[in-house]
Design an enzyme around this catalytic site. Structure first.
Site, mmCIF file in Angstrom:
data_model
loop_
_atom_site.group_PDB
_atom_site.id
_atom_site.type_symbol
_atom_site.label_atom_id
_atom_site.label_comp_id
_atom_site.label_asym_id
_atom_site.label_seq_id
_atom_site.Cartn_x
_atom_site.Cartn_y
_atom_site.Cartn_z
ATOM 1 C CG ASN A 170 -1.970 -1.102 1.129
ATOM 2 O OD1 ASN A 170 -2.934 -0.985 0.373
ATOM 3 N ND2 ASN A 170 -1.759 -2.170 1.891
ATOM 4 C CD GLU A 171 4.751 1.615 -2.759
ATOM 5 O OE1 GLU A 171 5.062 2.338 -1.788
ATOM 6 O OE2 GLU A 171 5.557 0.843 -3.306
ATOM 7 N N PRO A 172 2.199 5.254 -0.867
ATOM 8 C CG PRO A 172 3.989 6.697 -0.428
ATOM 9 C CD PRO A 172 3.671 5.311 -0.922
ATOM 10 C CB THR A 189 8.684 0.268 -3.447
ATOM 11 O OG1 THR A 189 8.044 1.069 -2.452
ATOM 12 C CG2 THR A 189 8.446 -1.200 -3.145
#
Length: 641
Positions: A170-172, A189
């Site tokens: 769950n990235e920014p 990442t």
């Protein structure tokens, strides 16, 4: 079971809540100790569920953080009879697209580290499938979440944290209500994953991840974070405001979450970084040094310009009251820092050494410079290395590993083709035709053949000879240990073994050093520095009863990732502009590591640039504090083994 924390963490002194922290957290001295505690909590939950005839639903993470947890669970299964027959697992994520057989897949990772070694039923293992076609992926993700809900939710969710603040993938920008879905990976990442894929070009751009809402529905969440690399994001997550910019901050909304940290990952938290802002302190000399240097940075003043008001206005009034005046504090701190500076890292002969970091006698010292890889010596202390030789010491450089995994296939192919053109089919036991064929036909999951690994090791070896000759070291004083733990042909290495320790002990006993320099940087991406340092610690402990060890001092340098904080430095070795150039040229002899660094961590700069910037920044910091101005400084910390 407790509502807010497992019994495994009910240890006085490990958690001290402050007004800055918004997540329950516990800090351990080492990742190993922490991992064992987490594994005990998981085992406790599994057994509790078994006693009630219930299924135990675990959410599992991948990456380096949970490996020791899985090792401990495997040990408990084999030695204590811990059964996983009632366990159902759901993994957080998987790269997309990704086959199960790929060594970089999380399917492969989980089976290698856990599932192949326990009695879990295969049908109870759930890992996102990286081969599902795009047209079916949305329904697949909905079904993944539905299956979790049908089982009553996840009882225990294990998490790591990425430098972007991601949990799972769950990235920014991820929404708090997000479910399992496909997501585009953040560039940071992908950089962090690039070493495992032999370059960022090979890292998938997408992944399937369990969503934030899916994670937050878990009954219990434990997030693991180890090492200095995670310190900044840990601070932002625990002390910052809730924001989609740092998805891990959503965990502040969960009533049963614990962050389990080692002391390095916790080092930026206010109660560790600046404890005088939290409450009363026991003012040791180290804490005084740390606080005064911090105060200089806050006020943008040199040490001798600090006033009583500066101390009082910045949470240090009790220190001022204890010492009596800012003048006394300032002059004492100035002298402490001044006494760390020396142009004689082996000690200056025939001088008073009471205020110098090293002994003046013996005038000529036997010195071992341990280097985990065949370039850490010149990257980390090339200037000091050169000074020790020029000042007449008997210097030996000892490369602990071959470093072969860090040579690209393209680089090896180039050397193999030159060898074949110049010499023919065989040289030094290497069949160049076979090597060329192996490299050209190598698949993405294939481990290098012994011939290829030998060639890659020789490339690193010859680069090392070139660099040390340039500095002035005799060839007979250059040693290669090729420690067995490293020689797997893969990024994953074997654990440190008795043979590794015996090899290190043998070279120490042969040279009988007065000084040992070793890499104290534990932030390298794959942990080789830490294993090599532990080998040195174990070997020196083994030899401690030997009389020559009474005269042996251990100095730790930092590698390509971090420098010692100023208050930690015991010896600061200034470098002239000419010495900086010598160091740069020595680093550049390691040409296989130039331009395309395979294991550079989170810093895209080349190693020689990192080294120069770091050394110049250290010199500037000393200058800003009011000390003498130098071109660059290499820093060391003395360690009492």
């Amino acid at each position: 079971m407790k509502d807010n924390a497992s019994l495994a963490y009910d240890v006085p002194g490990k958690f001290e809540e402050t007004r800055f922290e918004k997540n329950h957290n516990v800090i351990f001295k080492s990742a190993i100790e922490a991992s064992q505690n987490v594994a005990q909590e998981i085992a406790q939950l599994i057994r509790y569920k078994q006693s009630s005839n219930e299924l135990c639903v675990l959410g599992l993470a991948t990456g380096s953080s949970p490996i020791k947890v899985y090792e401990e669970l495997v040990r408990m299964h084999k030695e204590e009879g811990l059964s996983f027959s009632n366990v159902i697992t759901f993994n957080l994520d998987e790269y997309y697209p990704m086959t199960k057989e790929n060594r970089q897949s999380y399917h492969y990772f989980m089976h290698e580290h856990l599932f192949n070694h326990i009695d879990i039923k295969p049908e109870n293992i759930n890992i996102p499938d990286g081969t599902v076609t795009l047209d079916k992926l949305n329904q697949y993700c909905l079904d993944y979440d539905k299956k979790i809900m049908q089982l009553g939710g996840i009882d225990f969710q294990l998490l790591g944290i990425g430098r972007t603040g991601h949990v799972g993938f769950n990235e920014p920008g991820s929404h708090i209500n997000s479910g399992t879905r496909i997501i585009t990976l953040d560039h940071i990442t992908r950089i962090d994953a690039s070493s495992g894929f032999n370059g960022i070009a090979n890292v998938p751009k997408r992944a399937i991840t369990m969503g934030v809402s899916t994670i937050l529905r878990s009954k219990r969440i434990v997030l693991l974070a180890w090492g200095q690399n995670k310190a900044d994001i840990v601070k932002r997550t625990i002390q910052g405001d809730i924001s989609a910019d740092v998805p891990a901050t959503f965990l502040q909304n969960h009533s049963n979450t614990t962050f389990v940290l080692d002391q390095f990952a916790a080092s930026e938290l206010t109660r560790f970084k600046t404890p005088w802002l939290v409450g009363e302190c026991i003012w040791t000399q180290e804490l005084k040094s740390k606080a005064i240097i911090w105060l200089c940075n806050e006020t943008k003043q040199s040490i001798l310009k600090l006033t009583d008001r500066d101390y009082n206005n910045n949470g240090m009034s009790d220190l001022l009251a204890l010492e009596g005046s800012s003048y006394d504090l300032n002059i004492n701190m100035f002298n402490v820092l001044q006494h760390t500076i020396t142009g004689w890292p082996g000690g200056k002969p025939n001088t008073d050494d009471s205020n110098r970091p090293e002994r003046s006698n013996p005038a000529q010292k036997r010195v071992i410079l341990f280097s985990p890889h065949p370039d850490d010596d010149v990257i980390s202390m090339g200037g000091t290395f050169s000074k020790l030789i020029k000042q007449g010491h008997d210097v030996h450089v000892v490369y602990q590993t071959s470093g072969n995994i860090a040579v690209t296939d393209d680089e090896a192919l180039k050397f193999a083709e030159v060898g074949l053109d110049f010499i023919g089919d065989h040289s030094n036991g290497i069949d160049f035709l076979s090597v060329i064929e192996d490299l050209k036909n190598k698949t993405e999951n294939e481990t290098d053949s012994l011939e290829v690994r030998k060639l890659k090791g020789l490339i690193r070896r010859r680069e090392s000879y070139a660099a040390t000759r340039y500095i002035g070291l005799k060839d007979e004083n250059t040693h290669f240990l090729d420690l067995p733990f490293y020689e797997t042909g893969q990024i994953k290495k074997n654990p440190l073994g008795p043979e590794d320790i015996a090899i290190v002990a043998e070279i120490i006993s042969k040279i009988k050093p007065h000084q040992v320099f070793a890499a104290g940087d534990l932030a390298d991406p794959h942990g080789t520095h830490e294993v090599c340092l532990n080998a040195i610690f174990a070997a020196m402990k083994k030899l401690k009863s030997e009389s020559y060890m009474n005269d042996c001092w251990l100095w730790l340098y930092r590698g390509a990732w971090h420098e010692w904080d100023i208050h930690e430095i015991d010896m600061a070795v200034p470098l002239s502009p000419d010495e900086v150039l010598i160091k740069r040229h020595a680093i550049l002899y390691h040409q296989s590591q130039k331009d395309r660094v395979m294991f550079q961590g989170n810093d895209s700069r080349e190693f020689w640039v990192r080294a120069e910037d770091r050394n110049k920044n250290t010199a500037k910091t000393y200058d800003d504090l009011g000390l003498a101005q130098y071109e660059a400084i290499e820093a060391f910390k003395r360690f009492d083994y």
